[in-house]
Design an enzyme around this catalytic site. Structure first.
Site, PDB file in Angstrom:
ATOM      1  N   ASP A  34       5.709 -30.063  18.055  1.00  0.00           N
ATOM      2  CA  ASP A  34       5.775 -28.746  18.693  1.00  0.00           C
ATOM      3  C   ASP A  34       6.515 -28.876  20.030  1.00  0.00           C
ATOM      4  O   ASP A  34       6.102 -29.644  20.892  1.00  0.00           O
ATOM      5  CB  ASP A  34       4.356 -28.219  18.931  1.00  0.00           C
ATOM      6  CG  ASP A  34       4.343 -26.751  19.327  1.00  0.00           C
ATOM      7  OD1 ASP A  34       5.169 -26.348  20.166  1.00  0.00           O
ATOM      8  OD2 ASP A  34       3.500 -26.007  18.806  1.00  0.00           O
ATOM      9  N   HIS A  38       6.798 -25.822  15.930  1.00  0.00           N
ATOM     10  CA  HIS A  38       5.899 -24.809  16.477  1.00  0.00           C
ATOM     11  C   HIS A  38       5.385 -23.879  15.380  1.00  0.00           C
ATOM     12  O   HIS A  38       6.123 -23.035  14.860  1.00  0.00           O
ATOM     13  CB  HIS A  38       6.608 -24.006  17.551  1.00  0.00           C
ATOM     14  CG  HIS A  38       5.733 -23.039  18.274  1.00  0.00           C
ATOM     15  ND1 HIS A  38       4.542 -23.411  18.879  1.00  0.00           N
ATOM     16  CD2 HIS A  38       5.846 -21.707  18.482  1.00  0.00           C
ATOM     17  CE1 HIS A  38       3.981 -22.362  19.424  1.00  0.00           C
ATOM     18  NE2 HIS A  38       4.745 -21.315  19.199  1.00  0.00           N
ATOM     19  N   SER A  67       0.368 -19.721  18.116  1.00  0.00           N
ATOM     20  CA  SER A  67       1.113 -19.570  19.358  1.00  0.00           C
ATOM     21  C   SER A  67       0.340 -18.637  20.302  1.00  0.00           C
ATOM     22  O   SER A  67      -0.818 -18.918  20.629  1.00  0.00           O
ATOM     23  CB  SER A  67       2.525 -19.059  19.070  1.00  0.00           C
ATOM     24  OG  SER A  67       3.337 -19.175  20.211  1.00  0.00           O
TER      25      SER A  67
END
Length: 358
Positions: A267, A297, A53
Site C-alpha cells: 500500500d 491500496h 481507505s
C-alpha cells in the site's frame, strides 16, 4: 474516474467538515435503519460495516464514537492516521521532485521493477517458500545502496521508506515495509503518476489539506514546498476530529462487537507498519489483522487481493467462529490460493502437497 478532482471547498462549512470527519456514516445508517424497519416491519437482526481507505477510517470512527451501531466492522487499509499520512504524501512527493520535476522520471517503471526484483531476491524465501510473495514482512531488511541506480534515486528511495521527519529528526509518520508491489500500477499511480497522469498524491493533496485540514489556509499549503516544522502543529486540532487513532474500544467490546482490519503490504497510501503498530495497542479478543503481500491500496498490485471478509465476519459474529486465516486468490497469480494468517502468524509451506493450493 476521469471526472474532476474535488476541490475540498465544502470544508469551509463546519457542519460539512463534521460530516466528513465522523458524522456522515451515523446519519446515513440512521436513515437506512428507518427504511429497513418500515419495509420489513422489524429492525435488522445484525448490522455490518465494510469500507476501505477513507471508508476504513469511517468504520473505526463508528466503533470508537457510536459503538452501538454495528455488530461487525471491516476496515481495509484504514485512513485512521490520515493527517499524518497526508504529510507523508508531501514528503514522498518532495523526495521524488528532488530527483526530477517529472515524477515519472524520478523513479521510472524500470527502476521500480529493479527494486521489486531485488527485494524479492532478498526476502521472498524468508517464509520458507520462494513464490513471489513476501509473507514474513517484518523480517525483510533491504539495503537500496546495492541497487545499480544513480545516487539521487537511491537517496529518494531511502527517504521515502524511512518516512517523513522534521528538521530535528522527529518522526511525523511511519516508515514503510519493503515489498514486491512497488512496480505495480497501483503503487505508481499514487506516487509517481503514470504517463501524462499526475500522481494521485499530487491531485488530491490540495483538496484535503486546504479544504479540510487547514480550511482557507493563506497561503495555501503546497505539496512541493511543505513545511514539516510548522504545519504539524497547525493541523493538530483538526487531527483530533479527522483521525481515528483512539485505542479505546471498551464500549464496542462490551457489546461483543468484532473488528477485522486488513491491508496490502505494498500500500503506497497508508503504511502497513503504522497499522501493525496500532493493532498492537488494542485488545485482540475482538479484533484480527490480515496482511496481503504484494497488494497495493485496497486492491490490485502483485499479490492476492481477492478474499472474503464479509462472510468471515458474519461467521465470527453469528456463529462465534474466530477467524485465524482468510483464503486469498488474485489475478496476479492465476490458479493460486494462499492463506492470509491473522497477524502475527504467517503461512509456511511444509513441503507436502501442491504449494499453489491452500
Amino acid at each position: 474516474p476521469g471526472g474532476p478532482t474535488p476541490d475540498g471547498s465544502f470544508g469551509s462549512d463546519p457542519g460539512a467538515r463534521e460530516d466528513y470527519n465522523y458524522l456522515s456514516t451515523k446519519r446515513v445508517t440512521d436513515v437506512a435503519r428507518q427504511v429497513i424497519r418500515q419495509y420489513y416491519g422489524r429492525p435488522a437482526k445484525y448490522s455490518y460495516f465494510k469500507g476501505c481507505s477513507n471508508g476504513g477510517r469511517e468504520g473505526l470512527q463508528m466503533a470508537q464514537r457510536y459503538p452501538e451501531y454495528f455488530n461487525g466492522i471491516i476496515a481495509g487499509a484504514p485512513a485512521f492516521n490520515l493527517t499524518n499520512a497526508a504529510m507523508a504524501e508531501a514528503w514522498n512527493t518532495m523526495q521524488l521532485a528532488a530527483v526530477s520535476p517529472q515524477l515519472t522520471e524520478a523513479l521510472t517503471k524500470a527502476d521500480l521493477e529493479l527494486l521489486a526484483s531485488k527485494v524479492l531476491e532478498k526476502c521472498d524465501a524468508l517464509d520458507g517458500h520462494k513464490d513471489g510473495l513476501i509473507f514474513n514482512v517484518e523480517a525483510c531488511r533491504f539495503d537500496p545502496t546495492t541497487l545499480p541506480l544513480p545516487e539521487a534515486k537511491i537517496k529518494a528511495i531511502q527517504n521515502i521508506q524511512a518516512g517523513p521527519k522534521n528538521s530535528q529528526g522527529k518522526r511525523l509518520y511511519s516508515e514503510w515495509p519493503w515489498d514486491s508491489g512497488v512496480a505495480a500500477d497501483g503503487w505508481r499511480i499514487w506516487m509517481t503518476g503514470i504517463g501524462n497522469t499526475l500522481s494521485t498524491n499530487v491531485r488530491i493533496f490540495p483538496s484535503f489539506f486546504n479544504g479540510l485540514a487547514l480550511p482557507g489556509a493563506t497561503p495555501p499549503v503546497d505539496i512541493f514546498h511543505f513545511d514539516f516544522d510548522a504545519i504539524p502543529a497547525r493541523i493538530a486540532h483538526a487531527a483530533t476530529e479527522i483521525n481515528a487513532t483512539s485505542t479505546d474500544y471498551t464500549r464496542y467490546r462490551a457489546r461483543h462487537g468484532k473488528l477485522i482490519l486488513y491491508t496490502g503490504v505494498s500500500d503506497p497510501v497508508f503504511s502497513p507498519l503504522d497499522l501493525i503498530r496500532y493493532y498492537k495497542q488494542i485488545p485482540h479478543d475482538f479484533a484480527r489483522l490480515f496482511l496481503s503481500p504484494g497488494m497495493c491500496h485496497c486492491q490490485g498490485g502483485r499479490g492476492l487481493d481477492d478474499f472474503d471478509t464479509l462472510i468471515t465476519m458474519q461467521r465470527w459474529v453469528e456463529k462465534g467462529e474466530t477467524p485465524e486465516r482468510l483464503l486469498a486468490a488474485g489475478r496476479a497469480f492465476p490458479g493460486r490460493t494462499r492463506p492470509l494468517c491473522a497477524y502475527p502468524k504467517i503461512p509456511r509451506y511444509n513441503g507436502k502437497g501442491d504449494p499453489e493450493s491452500a
